[in-house]
Scaffold this motif. Sequence first.
Motif, PDB file in Angstrom:
ATOM      1  N   SER A  75       8.805   3.074  10.330  1.00 23.07           N
ATOM      2  CA  SER A  75       8.610   2.471  11.564  1.00 23.07           C
ATOM      3  C   SER A  75       6.985   2.714  11.844  1.00 23.07           C
ATOM      4  N   PHE A  77       0.869  -1.253  -0.071  1.00 26.94           N
ATOM      5  CA  PHE A  77       0.005   0.115   0.000  1.00 26.94           C
ATOM      6  C   PHE A  77       0.835   1.328  -0.112  1.00 26.94           C
ATOM      7  N   SER A 133       1.203   7.132  11.921  1.00 26.72           N
ATOM      8  CA  SER A 133       0.197   6.578  12.827  1.00 26.72           C
ATOM      9  C   SER A 133      -0.817   5.707  11.662  1.00 26.72           C
ATOM     10  N   ASP A 137      10.358  -6.987  -3.510  1.00 27.21           N
ATOM     11  CA  ASP A 137       8.806  -7.290  -2.540  1.00 27.21           C
ATOM     12  C   ASP A 137       8.768  -8.886  -2.840  1.00 27.21           C
TER      13      ASP A 137
HETATM   14  P1  NAD Z   1       1.299  -3.690   3.093  1.00 25.26           P
HETATM   15  O1  NAD Z   1       1.206  -4.953   3.682  1.00 25.26           O
HETATM   16  O2  NAD Z   1       0.376  -2.807   2.201  1.00 25.26           O
HETATM   17  O3  NAD Z   1       2.809  -3.631   2.278  1.00 25.26           O
HETATM   18  C1  NAD Z   1       3.797  -4.440   2.852  1.00 25.26           C
HETATM   19  C2  NAD Z   1       4.738  -4.982   1.550  1.00 25.26           C
HETATM   20  O4  NAD Z   1       5.551  -5.785   2.177  1.00 25.26           O
HETATM   21  C3  NAD Z   1       3.730  -5.869   0.975  1.00 25.26           C
HETATM   22  O5  NAD Z   1       3.919  -5.648  -0.370  1.00 25.26           O
HETATM   23  C4  NAD Z   1       4.596  -7.411   1.270  1.00 25.26           C
HETATM   24  O6  NAD Z   1       4.382  -8.272   0.179  1.00 25.26           O
HETATM   25  C5  NAD Z   1       5.770  -6.859   1.604  1.00 25.26           C
HETATM   26  N1  NAD Z   1       6.556  -7.902   2.460  1.00 25.26           N
HETATM   27  C6  NAD Z   1       5.977  -8.714   3.711  1.00 25.26           C
HETATM   28  N2  NAD Z   1       6.727  -9.598   3.995  1.00 25.26           N
HETATM   29  C7  NAD Z   1       8.010  -9.294   3.200  1.00 25.26           C
HETATM   30  C8  NAD Z   1       9.405 -10.202   3.053  1.00 25.26           C
HETATM   31  N3  NAD Z   1       9.340 -11.246   4.012  1.00 25.26           N
HETATM   32  N4  NAD Z   1       9.973 -10.068   2.012  1.00 25.26           N
HETATM   33  C9  NAD Z   1       9.582  -8.755   1.159  1.00 25.26           C
HETATM   34  N5  NAD Z   1       8.596  -8.271   0.979  1.00 25.26           N
HETATM   35  C10 NAD Z   1       7.672  -8.405   2.113  1.00 25.26           C
HETATM   36  O7  NAD Z   1       1.514  -2.674   4.469  1.00 25.26           O
HETATM   37  P2  NAD Z   1       1.418  -1.045   4.241  1.00 25.26           P
HETATM   38  O8  NAD Z   1       0.141  -0.822   5.039  1.00 25.26           O
HETATM   39  O9  NAD Z   1       1.877  -0.539   2.939  1.00 25.26           O
HETATM   40  O10 NAD Z   1       2.616  -1.075   5.475  1.00 25.26           O
HETATM   41  C11 NAD Z   1       3.799  -0.338   5.061  1.00 25.26           C
HETATM   42  C12 NAD Z   1       4.813  -0.007   6.237  1.00 25.26           C
HETATM   43  O11 NAD Z   1       4.283   1.072   7.147  1.00 25.26           O
HETATM   44  C13 NAD Z   1       5.049  -1.163   7.023  1.00 25.26           C
HETATM   45  O12 NAD Z   1       6.519  -1.475   7.677  1.00 25.26           O
HETATM   46  C14 NAD Z   1       4.157  -1.052   8.342  1.00 25.26           C
HETATM   47  O13 NAD Z   1       4.614  -1.415   9.478  1.00 25.26           O
HETATM   48  C15 NAD Z   1       4.295   0.523   8.362  1.00 25.26           C
HETATM   49  N6  NAD Z   1       2.918   1.096   8.962  1.00 25.26           N
HETATM   50  C16 NAD Z   1       1.629   1.047   8.340  1.00 25.26           C
HETATM   51  C17 NAD Z   1       0.565   1.696   8.729  1.00 25.26           C
HETATM   52  C18 NAD Z   1      -0.844   1.551   8.351  1.00 25.26           C
HETATM   53  O14 NAD Z   1      -1.761   2.177   8.655  1.00 25.26           O
HETATM   54  N7  NAD Z   1      -0.810   0.901   7.050  1.00 25.26           N
HETATM   55  C19 NAD Z   1       0.765   2.430   9.905  1.00 25.26           C
HETATM   56  C20 NAD Z   1       2.097   2.427  10.409  1.00 25.26           C
HETATM   57  C21 NAD Z   1       3.089   2.147  10.031  1.00 25.26           C
END
Ligand code: NAD
Length: 247
Positions: free
Chosen positions: A116, A18, A173, A39
Amino acid sequence: SNSAPTGEAYLVIGGCGFLGRHIVDALIKRGESNVSVFDIVQRHFDDNITFFTGDLANIEDIAGAIKKSGAKIVIHTASPPHGLAADIYEKVNVVGTHNVIEACQDAGVPKLVYTSSASVIYSGTENLINADERIPYAGVPLDAYNDTKARAEAAVLAANGKDGLLTCALRPSGIFGPGDRQAIMGFHAVVKNGQTKFQIGDNTNLFDWTYVANVAHAHLLAADKLGVTYPVLVLHEPLAPVDLSLG
Ligand code: NAD
């Protein structure tokens, strides 16, 4: 507003997720011509982007991609989603992030930006108001996800200035916007299951949400400004509280 292209080589780890995809889009939109994605699955296709498929927890996979991409700026935004077993977070967030740091240092990458989470300082027991980076990590982490996000972040920050690598971490957040794979689905699920009759605290609690393109923009700014020195600004007093009451 978008800054000018730097012409550097970028690698976005988690670039099919995302937030990761919005970071990739923002880089392409500002005219960067050397953008790679790492990824575990490929979810989008674009001739202007080089894709590497692999597992972060596997040092060969990530070290190979960092070398082949020629990245000068690595943006690490991969993490498993909420609600999985503890060992997957340990593997991907802790081992995986150590792999990224080591691979960056080995390949002579100058800059690493880590996504983070705001919840690394939230233990679930106290309100956080006007919280900033002076607040220590939660003594008792909320869960395995938050525990491993905090330890991954600490490792990234500890690597700053070592072996020619500059690092920083951003703590978003809640994130909302197109391509979200967690929040809206969760909201739909509670409505569908009729779980809407609950109240949190005295019903005046607030939670921060940021639009995904703004979080992506923050990552570009962090990468651009990492290593730029400004006059030191010392805050002796907490920032004045902001009145967020509705109406
Ligand atoms: P998401 O799940 O949409 O994206 C994460 C990506 O990481 C995915 O494409 C997944 O395939 C990839 N991934 C997972 N495990 C993997 C591995 N072992 N090797 C390679 N790729 C791998 O999540 P997001 O919502 O886009 O979150 C992105 C970052 O932001 C994360 O680090 C999350 O902790 C952080 N975050 C997200 C939110 C939120 O509200 N979405 C809030 C705070 C922090």
